[in-house]
Design a protein around this motif. Structure first.
Motif, PDB file in Angstrom:
ATOM      1  N   GLU A  74       0.830  -1.201   0.000  1.00 18.01           N
ATOM      2  CA  GLU A  74       0.000   0.000   0.000  1.00 18.01           C
ATOM      3  C   GLU A  74       0.869   1.259   0.000  1.00 18.01           C
ATOM      4  OE1 GLU A  74      -3.115   0.310  -0.256  1.00 18.01           O
ATOM      5  OE2 GLU A  74      -3.566   2.323   0.464  1.00 18.01           O
ATOM      6  N   ASP A  75       1.925   1.242   0.816  1.00 19.46           N
ATOM      7  CA  ASP A  75       2.801   2.411   0.907  1.00 19.46           C
ATOM      8  C   ASP A  75       3.459   2.697  -0.436  1.00 19.46           C
ATOM      9  OD1 ASP A  75       2.161   2.714   3.465  1.00 19.46           O
ATOM     10  OD2 ASP A  75       4.125   2.232   4.315  1.00 19.46           O
ATOM     11  N   ARG A  76       3.940   1.642  -1.093  1.00 18.32           N
ATOM     12  CA  ARG A  76       4.562   1.850  -2.408  1.00 18.32           C
ATOM     13  C   ARG A  76       3.577   2.503  -3.363  1.00 18.32           C
ATOM     14  NH1 ARG A  76       7.445  -2.681  -1.500  1.00 18.32           N
ATOM     15  NH2 ARG A  76       5.780  -4.032  -2.217  1.00 18.32           N
ATOM     16  N   ASP A  77       2.338   2.035  -3.317  1.00 16.25           N
ATOM     17  CA  ASP A  77       1.334   2.599  -4.215  1.00 16.25           C
ATOM     18  C   ASP A  77       1.080   4.070  -3.890  1.00 16.25           C
ATOM     19  OD1 ASP A  77      -0.487   2.139  -6.387  1.00 16.25           O
ATOM     20  OD2 ASP A  77      -2.099   2.438  -4.928  1.00 16.25           O
TER      21      ASP A  77
ATOM     22  N   ILE B  23      13.893   4.807  -7.571  1.00 13.16           N
ATOM     23  CA  ILE B  23      13.431   3.858  -6.548  1.00 13.16           C
ATOM     24  C   ILE B  23      13.478   2.452  -7.142  1.00 13.16           C
ATOM     25  CG2 ILE B  23      11.456   3.168  -5.147  1.00 13.16           C
ATOM     26  CD1 ILE B  23      10.643   6.117  -5.097  1.00 13.16           C
ATOM     27  N   PRO B  24      14.232   1.553  -6.503  1.00 14.69           N
ATOM     28  CA  PRO B  24      14.362   0.203  -7.070  1.00 14.69           C
ATOM     29  C   PRO B  24      13.009  -0.477  -7.219  1.00 14.69           C
ATOM     30  CG  PRO B  24      15.913   0.537  -5.283  1.00 14.69           C
ATOM     31  CD  PRO B  24      14.996   1.711  -5.272  1.00 14.69           C
ATOM     32  N   LYS B  25      12.940  -1.307  -8.226  1.00 15.64           N
ATOM     33  CA  LYS B  25      11.676  -1.997  -8.498  1.00 15.64           C
ATOM     34  C   LYS B  25      11.584  -3.273  -7.650  1.00 15.64           C
ATOM     35  CE  LYS B  25      10.378   0.537 -12.113  1.00 15.64           C
ATOM     36  NZ  LYS B  25      11.072   1.709 -11.504  1.00 15.64           N
ATOM     37  N   VAL B  26      10.374  -3.636  -7.323  1.00 14.98           N
ATOM     38  CA  VAL B  26      10.161  -4.934  -6.681  1.00 14.98           C
ATOM     39  C   VAL B  26       8.860  -5.486  -7.236  1.00 14.98           C
ATOM     40  CG1 VAL B  26       8.959  -3.938  -4.697  1.00 14.98           C
ATOM     41  CG2 VAL B  26      10.025  -6.153  -4.482  1.00 14.98           C
ATOM     42  N   LYS B  27       8.865  -6.803  -7.457  1.00 18.92           N
ATOM     43  CA  LYS B  27       7.646  -7.396  -7.992  1.00 18.92           C
ATOM     44  C   LYS B  27       6.649  -7.553  -6.854  1.00 18.92           C
ATOM     45  CE  LYS B  27       6.731 -10.431 -11.839  1.00 18.92           C
ATOM     46  NZ  LYS B  27       5.680 -11.388 -11.540  1.00 18.92           N
ATOM     47  N   GLU B  68      10.162   6.842   4.006  1.00 19.55           N
ATOM     48  CA  GLU B  68      11.404   6.411   4.645  1.00 19.55           C
ATOM     49  C   GLU B  68      11.551   4.892   4.633  1.00 19.55           C
ATOM     50  OE1 GLU B  68      13.559   8.698   5.878  1.00 19.55           O
ATOM     51  OE2 GLU B  68      12.206  10.281   5.221  1.00 19.55           O
ATOM     52  N   CYS B  69      10.444   4.181   4.611  1.00 23.44           N
ATOM     53  CA  CYS B  69      10.518   2.735   4.809  1.00 23.44           C
ATOM     54  C   CYS B  69      10.351   1.955   3.512  1.00 23.44           C
ATOM     55  CB  CYS B  69       9.451   2.298   5.814  1.00 23.44           C
ATOM     56  SG  CYS B  69       9.580   3.178   7.354  1.00 23.44           S
ATOM     57  N   LEU B  70      10.613   2.592   2.387  1.00 25.37           N
ATOM     58  CA  LEU B  70      10.450   1.868   1.118  1.00 25.37           C
ATOM     59  C   LEU B  70      11.414   0.687   1.038  1.00 25.37           C
ATOM     60  CD1 LEU B  70       9.920   4.757  -1.436  1.00 25.37           C
ATOM     61  CD2 LEU B  70       8.330   2.949  -0.862  1.00 25.37           C
ATOM     62  N   LYS B  71      12.646   0.897   1.545  1.00 30.19           N
ATOM     63  CA  LYS B  71      13.638  -0.170   1.450  1.00 30.19           C
ATOM     64  C   LYS B  71      13.186  -1.378   2.284  1.00 30.19           C
ATOM     65  CE  LYS B  71      17.611  -0.012   3.592  1.00 30.19           C
ATOM     66  NZ  LYS B  71      18.920   0.446   4.040  1.00 30.19           N
ATOM     67  N   THR B  77       8.392  -7.540   1.072  1.00 29.26           N
ATOM     68  CA  THR B  77       7.695  -8.126  -0.068  1.00 29.26           C
ATOM     69  C   THR B  77       8.518  -9.241  -0.703  1.00 29.26           C
ATOM     70  OG1 THR B  77       6.636  -6.013  -0.457  1.00 29.26           O
ATOM     71  CG2 THR B  77       6.609  -7.576  -2.259  1.00 29.26           C
ATOM     72  N   ARG B  78       9.836  -9.006  -0.820  1.00 29.48           N
ATOM     73  CA  ARG B  78      10.682 -10.050  -1.424  1.00 29.48           C
ATOM     74  C   ARG B  78      10.651 -11.310  -0.596  1.00 29.48           C
ATOM     75  NH1 ARG B  78      14.815  -6.267  -1.942  1.00 29.48           N
ATOM     76  NH2 ARG B  78      14.481  -5.136  -3.875  1.00 29.48           N
ATOM     77  N   CYS B  79      10.720 -11.159   0.728  1.00 31.39           N
ATOM     78  CA  CYS B  79      10.723 -12.325   1.602  1.00 31.39           C
ATOM     79  C   CYS B  79       9.404 -13.085   1.475  1.00 31.39           C
ATOM     80  CB  CYS B  79      10.954 -11.894   3.040  1.00 31.39           C
ATOM     81  SG  CYS B  79      10.967 -13.258   4.184  1.00 31.39           S
ATOM     82  N   ALA B  80       8.285 -12.345   1.519  1.00 25.90           N
ATOM     83  CA  ALA B  80       6.982 -13.018   1.408  1.00 25.90           C
ATOM     84  C   ALA B  80       6.867 -13.717   0.060  1.00 25.90           C
ATOM     85  CB  ALA B  80       5.864 -11.996   1.579  1.00 25.90           C
ATOM     86  N   ARG B  81       7.382 -13.075  -0.985  1.00 22.73           N
ATOM     87  CA  ARG B  81       7.347 -13.700  -2.313  1.00 22.73           C
ATOM     88  C   ARG B  81       8.122 -15.007  -2.304  1.00 22.73           C
ATOM     89  NH1 ARG B  81       5.587 -11.660  -7.098  1.00 22.73           N
ATOM     90  NH2 ARG B  81       6.829 -13.053  -8.362  1.00 22.73           N
ATOM     91  N   SER B  82       9.272 -14.984  -1.620  1.00 16.61           N
ATOM     92  CA  SER B  82      10.084 -16.207  -1.614  1.00 16.61           C
ATOM     93  C   SER B  82       9.331 -17.337  -0.915  1.00 16.61           C
ATOM     94  CB  SER B  82      11.423 -15.936  -0.927  1.00 16.61           C
ATOM     95  OG  SER B  82      11.262 -15.966   0.470  1.00 16.61           O
ATOM     96  N   VAL B  83       8.609 -16.997   0.151  1.00 14.41           N
ATOM     97  CA  VAL B  83       7.860 -18.052   0.860  1.00 14.41           C
ATOM     98  C   VAL B  83       6.786 -18.629  -0.060  1.00 14.41           C
ATOM     99  CG1 VAL B  83       6.342 -18.537   2.799  1.00 14.41           C
ATOM    100  CG2 VAL B  83       8.278 -17.032   3.105  1.00 14.41           C
ATOM    101  N   ILE B  84       6.004 -17.735  -0.685  1.00 16.77           N
ATOM    102  CA  ILE B  84       4.932 -18.207  -1.565  1.00 16.77           C
ATOM    103  C   ILE B  84       5.511 -19.036  -2.707  1.00 16.77           C
ATOM    104  CG2 ILE B  84       3.099 -17.451  -3.114  1.00 16.77           C
ATOM    105  CD1 ILE B  84       2.270 -16.830  -0.392  1.00 16.77           C
ATOM    106  N   LYS B  85       6.645 -18.581  -3.228  1.00 19.72           N
ATOM    107  CA  LYS B  85       7.268 -19.303  -4.344  1.00 19.72           C
ATOM    108  C   LYS B  85       7.695 -20.704  -3.894  1.00 19.72           C
ATOM    109  CE  LYS B  85      11.238 -18.684  -7.267  1.00 19.72           C
ATOM    110  NZ  LYS B  85      12.470 -18.558  -6.496  1.00 19.72           N
ATOM    111  N   ASP B  86       8.324 -20.771  -2.719  1.00 23.69           N
ATOM    112  CA  ASP B  86       8.786 -22.076  -2.240  1.00 23.69           C
ATOM    113  C   ASP B  86       7.618 -23.009  -1.965  1.00 23.69           C
ATOM    114  OD1 ASP B  86      11.300 -21.236  -2.455  1.00 23.69           O
ATOM    115  OD2 ASP B  86      11.720 -21.020  -0.317  1.00 23.69           O
ATOM    116  N   ILE B  87       6.563 -22.472  -1.348  1.00 22.56           N
ATOM    117  CA  ILE B  87       5.413 -23.336  -1.065  1.00 22.56           C
ATOM    118  C   ILE B  87       4.810 -23.819  -2.379  1.00 22.56           C
ATOM    119  CG2 ILE B  87       3.130 -23.457  -0.017  1.00 22.56           C
ATOM    120  CD1 ILE B  87       3.972 -21.472   2.027  1.00 22.56           C
ATOM    121  N   ASN B  88       4.714 -22.917  -3.349  1.00 23.50           N
ATOM    122  CA  ASN B  88       4.167 -23.313  -4.643  1.00 23.50           C
ATOM    123  C   ASN B  88       5.019 -24.383  -5.304  1.00 23.50           C
ATOM    124  OD1 ASN B  88       1.814 -21.938  -4.917  1.00 23.50           O
ATOM    125  ND2 ASN B  88       2.755 -20.102  -5.771  1.00 23.50           N
TER     126      ASN B  88
END
Lengths: 119, 209
Positions: A74-77, B23-27, B68-71, B77-88
């Motif tokens: 949400e924050d990114r958006d 700002i770096p991209k993240v999926k 301030e907390c984008l990083k 998000t990357r960590c959660a993605r990795s979990v979902i990916k591994d479970i999948n």
């Protein structure tokens, strides 16, 4: 003149009670049965409340684990929209006006939308 | 009656301007609610540190956390993605069965215990993540291991067993020792017998070899 006197041996008892057969359990027994049913009901209710508390705990912890990632998305958006807004304002007005007397980020109440649909 | 007719022009509210290049991209995660609910405790198990970092950053930057907390947010998000990916990748069948059950049951975890147990087993065997609910009372069976739940549509047959990871099992035996020492002693005895049996088998295999 002789007075009327009760018959010898007195009057018969007057029958004022209804002469019906008593059916069913004694009141004490009925009370007891009702108590048992209520007791079982309370047992189930309390068990259910405790179970519901535990289910709520489970759900709450699940939510606690999910909040950061939902908030991050949400924050990114919001940041994306804010920066796009600022760029649009600059392009249209030449400079960015400070709307609020504060450094806090304020979630926009009104959206200044692009003139043309961008999708 | 209002004289003005309502004008629905929300289609122009779409703003697809991307984030600037600086700002770096993240999926994005792109997961809907039921799979998230199903995987929540595994995400929590692996990503706790990133999540805590992010929430701490948000707390320390009131009103500015969005920027301030984008990083930290990208890490979450990357960590959660990795979990979902591994479970999948490893437990797709169990995962799908569980979240579809959640989807069909108003996302009530207690209607899907059996599927949850098989998912927990698979995820612990393959990924080493375990579901853990803090602060549960010690004097009763934790709610996620119960066969009979008042709120569930149906009880789970006695032939089905909840899956407990070794550490969870040890913890439950310790709790049982407090409320039912005799049963705990029986479990200890059984464990001891299993150990002896295994030791005997190992010894037999060694003499054979």
């Amino acid at each position: 003149m002789p007075q009327d006197m009760p018959p010898a041996g007195g009057y018969e008892a007057v029958q004022y009670k209804r002469n019906l057969p008593t059916k069913g359990f004694r009141p004490a027994t009925l009370l007891g049965i009702a108590g048992v049913i209520m007791g079982y009901g309370w047992y189930r209710v309390i068990k259910g409340i405790r179970e519901r508390n535990e289910l709520a705990r489970e759900k709450m912890w699940g939510r606690i684990h999910l909040i950061p990632l939902l908030q991050a998305e949400e924050d990114r958006d919001l940041v994306r929209r804010h920066l796009a807004d600022q760029a649009r304002e600059k392009a249209l007005l030449g400079e960015n006006f400070k709307v609020y007397n504060s450094d806090r980020y304020v979630r926009p109440t009104f959206a200044a939308v692009p003139e043309n649909v961008t999708e | 009656m209002a004289a003005r007719k309502p004008i629905f022009n929300q289609h122009v509210l779409y703003d697809t301007t991307p984030l600037p290049e600086s700002i770096p991209k993240v999926k994005e995660l792109g997961t809907t609610s039921a799979p998230l609910m199903s995987a929540a405790f595994f995400i929590g198990a692996r990503c706790k540190d990133y999540n805590d970092d992010f929430m701490q950053c948000k707390t320390e930057n009131p009103g500015k956390g969005e920027f301030e907390c984008l990083k930290e947010g990208r890490r979450v998000t990357r960590c959660a993605r990795s979990v979902i990916k591994d479970i999948n990748a490893n437990c797709l069948d169990q995962f799908k069965a569980h979240w579809e059950c959640l989807e069909n049951n108003n996302q009530q975890m207690w209607q899907c215990r059996q599927k949850e147990w098989s998912l927990n087993k698979c995820v612990f065997d393959k990924l080493g993540l375990e579901k853990r609910i803090p602060d549960q009372p010690k004097d009763e069976v934790p709610v996620q291991f119960r066969r009979n739940q008042i709120y569930a549509h149906a009880s789970i047959p006695i032939t089905q067993f909840p899956y407990l990871t070794p550490s969870q099992r040890a913890e439950q035996v310790e709790n049982l020792r407090l409320r039912d020492p005799k049963k705990a002693a029986r479990i200890d005895l059984w464990d001891e017998q299993q150990r002896q049996k295994e030791a005997a088998e190992a010894a037999a295999a060694q003499t054979k070899a």
